[in-house]
Every structure is written in C-alpha cells, then in structure tokens.
Design an enzyme around this catalytic site. Sequence first.
Site, PDB file in Angstrom:
ATOM      1  N   LYS A  82     -21.067   4.844  -6.201  1.00 17.29           N
ATOM      2  CA  LYS A  82     -20.085   5.188  -7.246  1.00 17.29           C
ATOM      3  C   LYS A  82     -20.207   4.263  -8.461  1.00 17.29           C
ATOM      4  CE  LYS A  82     -15.963   2.530  -6.000  1.00 17.29           C
ATOM      5  NZ  LYS A  82     -15.967   1.614  -7.134  1.00 17.29           N
TER       6      LYS A  82
ATOM      7  N   LYS B 172      -1.004   2.549   7.431  1.00 19.63           N
ATOM      8  CA  LYS B 172      -1.675   1.251   7.220  1.00 19.63           C
ATOM      9  C   LYS B 172      -0.671   0.112   7.267  1.00 19.63           C
ATOM     10  CE  LYS B 172      -5.843   2.075   4.605  1.00 19.63           C
ATOM     11  NZ  LYS B 172      -6.653   1.856   3.431  1.00 19.63           N
TER      12      LYS B 172
ATOM     13  N   ALA C 258     -37.051  -2.754   2.544  1.00 18.75           N
ATOM     14  CA  ALA C 258     -37.240  -1.305   2.381  1.00 18.75           C
ATOM     15  C   ALA C 258     -36.500  -0.553   3.480  1.00 18.75           C
ATOM     16  CB  ALA C 258     -38.727  -0.974   2.427  1.00 18.75           C
TER      17      ALA C 258
ATOM     18  N   ASP D  56       0.870  -1.178   0.000  1.00 17.32           N
ATOM     19  CA  ASP D  56       0.000   0.000   0.000  1.00 17.32           C
ATOM     20  C   ASP D  56       0.905   1.226   0.000  1.00 17.32           C
ATOM     21  OD1 ASP D  56      -3.281   0.232   0.818  1.00 17.32           O
ATOM     22  OD2 ASP D  56      -2.107   2.072   0.972  1.00 17.32           O
TER      23      ASP D  56
ATOM     24  N   CYS E 224     -19.390   1.259  -2.662  1.00 20.95           N
ATOM     25  CA  CYS E 224     -19.535   0.665  -3.998  1.00 20.95           C
ATOM     26  C   CYS E 224     -20.780   1.127  -4.744  1.00 20.95           C
ATOM     27  CB  CYS E 224     -19.535  -0.849  -3.894  1.00 20.95           C
ATOM     28  SG  CYS E 224     -17.921  -1.502  -3.473  1.00 20.95           S
TER      29      CYS E 224
ATOM     30  N   PHE F  94     -16.896  -9.516  -5.480  1.00 17.89           N
ATOM     31  CA  PHE F  94     -18.316  -9.317  -5.139  1.00 17.89           C
ATOM     32  C   PHE F  94     -18.560  -9.292  -3.634  1.00 17.89           C
ATOM     33  CE2 PHE F  94     -18.068 -11.275  -9.306  1.00 17.89           C
ATOM     34  CZ  PHE F  94     -18.916 -10.484 -10.062  1.00 17.89           C
TER      35      PHE F  94
ATOM     36  N   PHE G 156     -32.327  -8.448  -1.028  1.00 19.06           N
ATOM     37  CA  PHE G 156     -32.336  -7.022  -1.397  1.00 19.06           C
ATOM     38  C   PHE G 156     -33.757  -6.513  -1.627  1.00 19.06           C
ATOM     39  CE2 PHE G 156     -28.016  -8.037  -1.518  1.00 19.06           C
ATOM     40  CZ  PHE G 156     -27.306  -6.866  -1.396  1.00 19.06           C
TER      41      PHE G 156
ATOM     42  N   GLY H 111     -26.042   3.055   0.590  1.00 24.04           N
ATOM     43  CA  GLY H 111     -24.871   3.946   0.598  1.00 24.04           C
ATOM     44  C   GLY H 111     -23.654   3.069   0.398  1.00 24.04           C
TER      45      GLY H 111
HETATM   46  N1  LIG Z   1     -15.289  -2.355  -0.365  1.00 21.22           N
HETATM   47  C1  LIG Z   1     -16.064  -3.236  -0.955  1.00 21.22           C
HETATM   48  O1  LIG Z   1     -17.026  -3.755  -0.369  1.00 21.22           O
HETATM   49  C2  LIG Z   1     -15.802  -3.654  -2.380  1.00 21.22           C
HETATM   50  C3  LIG Z   1     -16.431  -4.801  -2.879  1.00 21.22           C
HETATM   51  C4  LIG Z   1     -16.195  -5.184  -4.190  1.00 21.22           C
HETATM   52  C5  LIG Z   1     -15.360  -4.419  -4.989  1.00 21.22           C
HETATM   53  N2  LIG Z   1     -14.769  -3.292  -4.479  1.00 21.22           N
HETATM   54  C6  LIG Z   1     -13.883  -2.528  -5.373  1.00 21.22           C
HETATM   55  O2  LIG Z   1     -12.538  -2.863  -5.028  1.00 21.22           O
HETATM   56  C7  LIG Z   1     -11.697  -1.693  -5.143  1.00 21.22           C
HETATM   57  C8  LIG Z   1     -11.047  -1.411  -3.800  1.00 21.22           C
HETATM   58  O3  LIG Z   1     -12.058  -1.128  -2.865  1.00 21.22           O
HETATM   59  P1  LIG Z   1     -11.747  -0.981  -1.318  1.00 21.22           P
HETATM   60  O4  LIG Z   1     -13.040  -0.783  -0.627  1.00 21.22           O
HETATM   61  O5  LIG Z   1     -10.843  -2.090  -0.889  1.00 21.22           O
HETATM   62  O6  LIG Z   1     -10.929   0.396  -1.324  1.00 21.22           O
HETATM   63  P2  LIG Z   1     -10.099   1.040  -0.134  1.00 21.22           P
HETATM   64  O7  LIG Z   1     -10.128   2.495  -0.364  1.00 21.22           O
HETATM   65  O8  LIG Z   1     -10.548   0.480   1.177  1.00 21.22           O
HETATM   66  O9  LIG Z   1      -8.620   0.485  -0.381  1.00 21.22           O
HETATM   67  C9  LIG Z   1      -7.835   0.835  -1.470  1.00 21.22           C
HETATM   68  C10 LIG Z   1      -6.392   0.855  -1.021  1.00 21.22           C
HETATM   69  O10 LIG Z   1      -5.539   1.021  -2.146  1.00 21.22           O
HETATM   70  C11 LIG Z   1      -4.430   1.791  -1.718  1.00 21.22           C
HETATM   71  N3  LIG Z   1      -3.703   2.303  -2.890  1.00 21.22           N
HETATM   72  C12 LIG Z   1      -3.972   3.368  -3.669  1.00 21.22           C
HETATM   73  N4  LIG Z   1      -3.051   3.496  -4.651  1.00 21.22           N
HETATM   74  C13 LIG Z   1      -2.167   2.452  -4.474  1.00 21.22           C
HETATM   75  C14 LIG Z   1      -1.001   2.018  -5.171  1.00 21.22           C
HETATM   76  N5  LIG Z   1      -0.532   2.662  -6.228  1.00 21.22           N
HETATM   77  N6  LIG Z   1      -0.370   0.922  -4.705  1.00 21.22           N
HETATM   78  C15 LIG Z   1      -0.837   0.222  -3.628  1.00 21.22           C
HETATM   79  N7  LIG Z   1      -1.932   0.601  -2.942  1.00 21.22           N
HETATM   80  C16 LIG Z   1      -2.589   1.696  -3.355  1.00 21.22           C
HETATM   81  C17 LIG Z   1      -5.077   2.845  -0.861  1.00 21.22           C
HETATM   82  O11 LIG Z   1      -4.125   3.492  -0.032  1.00 21.22           O
HETATM   83  C18 LIG Z   1      -6.072   2.003  -0.067  1.00 21.22           C
HETATM   84  O12 LIG Z   1      -5.520   1.501   1.117  1.00 21.22           O
HETATM   85  C19 LIG Z   1     -12.591  -0.579  -5.648  1.00 21.22           C
HETATM   86  O13 LIG Z   1     -12.518  -0.536  -7.038  1.00 21.22           O
HETATM   87  C20 LIG Z   1     -13.980  -1.026  -5.202  1.00 21.22           C
HETATM   88  O14 LIG Z   1     -14.992  -0.511  -6.022  1.00 21.22           O
HETATM   89  C21 LIG Z   1     -14.964  -2.913  -3.198  1.00 21.22           C
END
Ligand SMILES: NC(=O)c1ccc[n+]([C@@H]2O[C@H](COP(=O)([O-])OP(=O)(O)OC[C@H]3O[C@@H](n4cnc5c(N)ncnc54)[C@H](O)[C@@H]3O)[C@@H](O)[C@H]2O)c1
Length: 444
Positions: free
Chosen positions: A258, A36, A247, A31, A255, A147, A244, A252
């Site tokens: 956005k 972190k 009601a 990261d 995911c 997912f 899902f 929010g």
């Molecule tokens: N959170 C969910 O429930 C969920 C579920 C399915 C898919 N996703 C998708 O997965 C992706 C990640 O989601 P998330 O919730 O884990 O995001 P998050 O913001 O919790 O984590 C992303 C991490 O990536 C790190 N990061 C950024 N640039 C980096 C780099 N160049 N090298 C290494 N680390 C880097 C950030 O510092 C951060 O810690 C998104 O595209 C999201 O849409 C999320």
Amino acid sequence: MARIGIFGAGWVGLVTGVCFAELGHDVVIRDIVPEKIEALGRGEVPFHERDVPELLERNRRRLSFTLDANDVVGCELLFVCVDTPPTYAGDADLSRVWSVIEELPPLPVRSILVMKSTVPVGTGAKVRAGLDARGLADVGYVSNPEFLSEGRAVEEFMHPDRVVVGAFEDADADPVAALYEPLATPIVRCDVNSAEMIKLAANAFLMTRISFINEIANVCEATGADVVKVAEGVGLDHRLGPHFLRAGIGYGGSCFPKDSLALKQLASNSGYHFQLLSAVIEVNELQKRRVIGKLKRHLGSLAGRKVALLGLAFKPNTDDMREAPSIVLASRLLAEGAEVRGWDPVVAGHPALGGVELVGSVVEAVQGADAAVIVTEWPDLRELAREEVRRAMATPLIVDGRNLLDPALTRAAGFAYEGIGRPMSPTDVLPETTEREFAPELNR
Ligand SMILES: NC(=O)c1ccc[n+]([C@@H]2O[C@H](COP(=O)([O-])OP(=O)(O)OC[C@H]3O[C@@H](n4cnc5c(N)ncnc54)[C@H](O)[C@@H]3O)[C@@H](O)[C@H]2O)c1
C-alpha cells in the site's frame, strides 16, 4: 512521566502503547472495535506478535483500554496509529485519521497530536488546518512515523535505528523527542513534510532492494548463477550492505504494497511519473506468480494436482495476512484447477483463502501432494526435507519460494528441489518431466 493517549490498538498502536508503558508512562489506548478493547481489557493480545503479551502483563497498571475518545482527556501526547489503507485509486485512505480529528474531545491541558500512521506528504499541513478549523489551534502537531516491522515489533521499537520527529514548531517536537531519549538512538528532527517523506522513501528503498535482487535471481536462473551466493558477495560491500537482498516470491504485508502505491500516486498526483517505483511494484507482482511457472515446468498441467502451501502469513512470526503472497498463489493455483492444502503455525483461516483446505501440520499438508511450496520462511520448515515428508508426498517436489533450504541436502534427502534464482540439478527432473521442459531458458 507523560500521560499518553493512543488512537488505534493495531500493530503500531498496541506496540507503541505497551512500549511506552514499559518506559514508565501512563497510556490509554482507544480503538473503535469492541472485541479488541474487551480482549485487551482481559489481558489478551488480539494478534500474534512476540513480546507484546509479556509487556502487556507486566505494565497492566499503567495501561488502560477504551472505546470512548473522551478518555484521552488529560493526555499531553495523543498518538494517531490508525490504519491508512489504499483507496480504489491507490491513494492512502485517510478517513480514519480524519475520524480521530473529529472525535477529539475538548482538551483542557495543552496536547500534541503525534502522527504515527503512514500518510502522504502534505497530510500534516492538512491536519493542522483541520485542527485550527475545529477550534483546536492550541493542539500541537508532530509527525513521528513508525518503522517497526511485524514479528520483531517490540525489539525494533525499543532499539530503533533512528526516530524521526517532524514539527511545525520546535516547542512541539521537544516533548516528543524527549519520550525517546531513554532509547539512546539518533533523533532526526525536521519539518513535517520531510518526516512524512522519510517514511515513504525508506519503505520504497527497501522494496526496491527486494525487487532488485528478485530480478537478479531471475537472471541467475536463466544463466546458471546462484543468487544466494551473489547476494552474499554483493552484500559484503560496505556501500551496499546485506539487508533486504534475499530473493524470494516477493513482498507482501500491511505496509509495502500500500505504501508503494501511495507514493506512486502521490508523485503522479503531483505531476511526476515515478518510473523506478512503478517497475518495483510490477516486478513484485510478477514474482509472486513465478512459482506457478515452476510448478508447471515440473508437473505439466496443474489441473487435479495436489499442491501444499507451507506458510500463509505474509512473513514469519506474525499472523498478519494483509497482501500475503499466499493469497495470490492460492487463487492462481485454484484457477489452474489444482487442489490446494495450506498450513501455517499461527494463521487459522482467512476469508481470501476460500477453496484452500487448511490443516494442522506440515505432514497433513503434504499428504499425497505433487508439490510442496515454501511460501513463508517459518523456522519449522527448515526441517521440511525429511523422510516422513518425502514418504507422504505423491511426488517429492519442493519449490522453495524463500530459499530456506539447502539445495544439496534437500536433493540428497530424495527431493527434487527448486528455489528462487538457484541453479538446477539433473536430479531435479521428475520421472515424467522431459528434458525439453527442464531447459533453463524455459525457467521464466
Ligand atoms: N503494521 C506495521 O508493520 C506498520 C509499520 C509501520 C507503520 N505502519 C502504519 O501504521 C498505521 C497503523 O498500522 P497497523 O498495522 O497498526 O494497522 P491496524 O489495522 O493493525 O490497526 C489500526 C487500528 O486502528 C483502529 N481505528 C480505526 N479508526 C479508529 C479511530 N477513529 N479511533 C481509534 N482507533 C481506530 C482500528 O480498529 C485498528 O484496530 C498505518 O498507517 C500503517 O501503514 C504499520
């Protein structure tokens, strides 16, 4: 066993990392946020997600954490799990994905870049071209969307409904699919564009169900039906299913909001107006604000009224505040001149909750309150309709934004109760509320 590199130690990256370590692989997680990586190095999980601390502890010898992208050298599989937030235009911001491509070190063993971040359709083809342009034509590319949902992330990673593996070359898909074989789940193998679309379509469908049942709830309110019973009766139809169909005050999280915008923009950038998705998004925005109308109908002007927001995270069992409905509600209530107190078992504070007094217990939150609003269905709130709470409140009004409570039991405990899409009762009229204000047709 594979050597796996992961970019991103957020919800998806860390869960992926600890789960693959649990399955016996060696995992290095990179990261860019020093705090972190330091916390993880000490064995601390930087966010609230059940089962992750235990898996981290159990698999420490197979896990390492780093700020240095060069430490992924030697990994055959490189998972991209970085955040893809919306741009001001609503498109997915892929700048973190591109940073990962730029930061990839020279890779002596043949590696495959595996995209787990949610990205627009067409991203894989652009990344493929980017890798080629960087002289990394030998690095394979696979789309493997994630997912999992927060709060049950480990369980869902380990027991997925399916795994999607989209590739340009079968030879790249094989080792990725092999990683998931121990999970004994269907594996959908397809082209990269389709894999990317599966993720966006699945999320859009789930949101559609939420906005659909919320609109049904709003019609139930206007007509005297009970959406909880309606959802039960609808959901038992095997063609529809129960999921899902709950009601509430809208979705929010990190995911849905956005990803719906990104899909709408993706369609629109391709010349197609995605009408249904536009309506789903609009319904959700309006749904969050309906609580304000409900409070006003009971209390009149909210200026100077004390309102307790119970549950602040966007859903239970997480401390994630991204796009949490509590933020919209708090801001609307403050704009109406209300005094807002907030309680959540794991959210200690958030910059977007400025003006909200955060307290450590439900009873403190409702002390002297004119209304208590259930915003997040934390299990602790099932016991809300109790004597201690009723006595603490100035006006015993519960607006149940998640239909968590039993209306009859709550009323029997001496509260005025209003859920989402549930019939009203004459006992819900507070002493100072007139019959006219209580008329169902005004319940909009
Ligand atoms: N959170 C969910 O429930 C969920 C579920 C399915 C898919 N996703 C998708 O997965 C992706 C990640 O989601 P998330 O919730 O884990 O995001 P998050 O913001 O919790 O984590 C992303 C991490 O990536 C790190 N990061 C950024 N640039 C980096 C780099 N160049 N090298 C290494 N680390 C880097 C950030 O510092 C951060 O810690 C998104 O595209 C999201 O849409 C999320």
